[in-house]
Design a protein around this motif. Sequence first.
Motif, PDB file in Angstrom:
ATOM      1  N   PHE A 232      13.436   3.298   9.707  1.00 46.28           N
ATOM      2  CA  PHE A 232      12.106   3.055  10.242  1.00 46.28           C
ATOM      3  C   PHE A 232      11.030   3.416   9.213  1.00 46.28           C
ATOM      4  O   PHE A 232      10.103   2.634   8.955  1.00 46.28           O
ATOM      5  N   PHE A 233      11.162   4.590   8.604  1.00 46.37           N
ATOM      6  CA  PHE A 233      10.133   5.004   7.649  1.00 46.37           C
ATOM      7  C   PHE A 233      10.228   4.240   6.335  1.00 46.37           C
ATOM      8  O   PHE A 233       9.206   4.034   5.673  1.00 46.37           O
ATOM      9  N   MET A 234      11.398   3.758   5.975  1.00 44.41           N
ATOM     10  CA  MET A 234      11.487   2.875   4.812  1.00 44.41           C
ATOM     11  C   MET A 234      10.762   1.566   5.111  1.00 44.41           C
ATOM     12  O   MET A 234      10.065   1.025   4.246  1.00 44.41           O
ATOM     13  N   ALA A 235      10.900   1.073   6.330  1.00 42.75           N
ATOM     14  CA  ALA A 235      10.205  -0.159   6.721  1.00 42.75           C
ATOM     15  C   ALA A 235       8.689   0.037   6.695  1.00 42.75           C
ATOM     16  O   ALA A 235       7.950  -0.858   6.256  1.00 42.75           O
ATOM     17  N   THR A 236       8.209   1.183   7.148  1.00 43.28           N
ATOM     18  CA  THR A 236       6.768   1.427   7.101  1.00 43.28           C
ATOM     19  C   THR A 236       6.284   1.536   5.658  1.00 43.28           C
ATOM     20  O   THR A 236       5.165   1.114   5.348  1.00 43.28           O
ATOM     21  N   LEU A 237       7.119   2.080   4.787  1.00 40.33           N
ATOM     22  CA  LEU A 237       6.759   2.168   3.373  1.00 40.33           C
ATOM     23  C   LEU A 237       6.678   0.773   2.755  1.00 40.33           C
ATOM     24  O   LEU A 237       5.741   0.470   2.001  1.00 40.33           O
ATOM     25  N   ILE A 238       7.622  -0.086   3.103  1.00 44.03           N
ATOM     26  CA  ILE A 238       7.574  -1.463   2.612  1.00 44.03           C
ATOM     27  C   ILE A 238       6.309  -2.155   3.116  1.00 44.03           C
ATOM     28  O   ILE A 238       5.623  -2.857   2.361  1.00 44.03           O
ATOM     29  N   GLY A 239       5.972  -1.948   4.380  1.00 42.11           N
ATOM     30  CA  GLY A 239       4.740  -2.513   4.932  1.00 42.11           C
ATOM     31  C   GLY A 239       3.510  -2.013   4.193  1.00 42.11           C
ATOM     32  O   GLY A 239       2.567  -2.780   3.940  1.00 42.11           O
ATOM     33  N   SER A 240       3.517  -0.746   3.815  1.00 46.88           N
ATOM     34  CA  SER A 240       2.389  -0.181   3.067  1.00 46.88           C
ATOM     35  C   SER A 240       2.279  -0.790   1.679  1.00 46.88           C
ATOM     36  O   SER A 240       1.170  -1.057   1.195  1.00 46.88           O
ATOM     37  N   ILE A 241       3.405  -1.014   1.031  1.00 51.02           N
ATOM     38  CA  ILE A 241       3.400  -1.639  -0.300  1.00 51.02           C
ATOM     39  C   ILE A 241       2.814  -3.045  -0.210  1.00 51.02           C
ATOM     40  O   ILE A 241       1.956  -3.425  -1.006  1.00 51.02           O
ATOM     41  N   ILE A 242       3.262  -3.804   0.775  1.00 48.98           N
ATOM     42  CA  ILE A 242       2.741  -5.159   0.963  1.00 48.98           C
ATOM     43  C   ILE A 242       1.247  -5.112   1.284  1.00 48.98           C
ATOM     44  O   ILE A 242       0.455  -5.902   0.754  1.00 48.98           O
ATOM     45  N   GLY A 243       0.846  -4.160   2.123  1.00 51.18           N
ATOM     46  CA  GLY A 243      -0.560  -4.010   2.448  1.00 51.18           C
ATOM     47  C   GLY A 243      -1.418  -3.711   1.237  1.00 51.18           C
ATOM     48  O   GLY A 243      -2.518  -4.263   1.092  1.00 51.18           O
ATOM     49  N   LEU A 244      -0.941  -2.840   0.355  1.00 47.59           N
ATOM     50  CA  LEU A 244      -1.693  -2.530  -0.859  1.00 47.59           C
ATOM     51  C   LEU A 244      -1.870  -3.780  -1.732  1.00 47.59           C
ATOM     52  O   LEU A 244      -2.922  -3.963  -2.357  1.00 47.59           O
ATOM     53  N   LYS A 245      -0.852  -4.611  -1.777  1.00 50.70           N
ATOM     54  CA  LYS A 245      -0.966  -5.853  -2.543  1.00 50.70           C
ATOM     55  C   LYS A 245      -2.079  -6.736  -1.981  1.00 50.70           C
ATOM     56  O   LYS A 245      -2.884  -7.294  -2.717  1.00 50.70           O
ATOM     57  N   PHE A 246      -2.134  -6.848  -0.664  1.00 50.45           N
ATOM     58  CA  PHE A 246      -3.109  -7.752  -0.057  1.00 50.45           C
ATOM     59  C   PHE A 246      -4.535  -7.214  -0.116  1.00 50.45           C
ATOM     60  O   PHE A 246      -5.481  -8.008  -0.156  1.00 50.45           O
ATOM     61  N   VAL A 247      -4.728  -5.921  -0.114  1.00 51.33           N
ATOM     62  CA  VAL A 247      -6.093  -5.386  -0.160  1.00 51.33           C
ATOM     63  C   VAL A 247      -6.571  -5.105  -1.579  1.00 51.33           C
ATOM     64  O   VAL A 247      -7.713  -4.757  -1.785  1.00 51.33           O
ATOM     65  N   SER A 248      -5.663  -5.255  -2.551  1.00 51.59           N
ATOM     66  CA  SER A 248      -6.046  -5.037  -3.950  1.00 51.59           C
ATOM     67  C   SER A 248      -6.931  -6.177  -4.429  1.00 51.59           C
ATOM     68  O   SER A 248      -6.704  -7.340  -4.113  1.00 51.59           O
ATOM     69  N   SER A 249      -7.921  -5.841  -5.224  1.00 55.06           N
ATOM     70  CA  SER A 249      -8.845  -6.859  -5.733  1.00 55.06           C
ATOM     71  C   SER A 249      -8.264  -7.625  -6.912  1.00 55.06           C
ATOM     72  O   SER A 249      -8.879  -8.554  -7.392  1.00 55.06           O
ATOM     73  N   HIS A 250      -7.102  -7.251  -7.392  1.00 53.70           N
ATOM     74  CA  HIS A 250      -6.510  -7.925  -8.568  1.00 53.70           C
ATOM     75  C   HIS A 250      -5.321  -8.735  -8.165  1.00 53.70           C
ATOM     76  O   HIS A 250      -4.372  -8.463  -7.693  1.00 53.70           O
TER      77      HIS A 250
END
Length: 109
Positions: free
Chosen positions: A91-109
């Motif tokens: 479960f927490f690995m899945a939330t970490l993956i979601g966070s990584i994907i989220g950082l990609k989408f909110v990054s300005s680069h």
Amino acid sequence: MNWILLIIGGLFEVGFASCLGKAKHATGTAVYGWYTGFIICLAISMLLLIKATQTLPIGTAYAVWTGIGAVGTALVGIFVFRESAEFWRLFFMATLIGSIIGLKFVSSH
């Protein structure tokens, strides 16, 4: 392009952590091979992280790099080293993956 380099660098982070795990169980001259793999993977991983941070924000790049390394190393632990795959760990690995994907989408680069 630097996102791809960052992802590859994260995978090499998994490689150097896995080499450490294999070296712990190796005997004889095989230990040197695993430590050599560790050094090579470490160098490649760091160089790719450095390259990626030339255009990506350091906080985002480092978080993604370590996140890929953490999830990847945990998965190697489960599949190679027979570590536990209990619900909360997954479960927490899945939330970490979601966070990584989220950082990609909110990054300005």
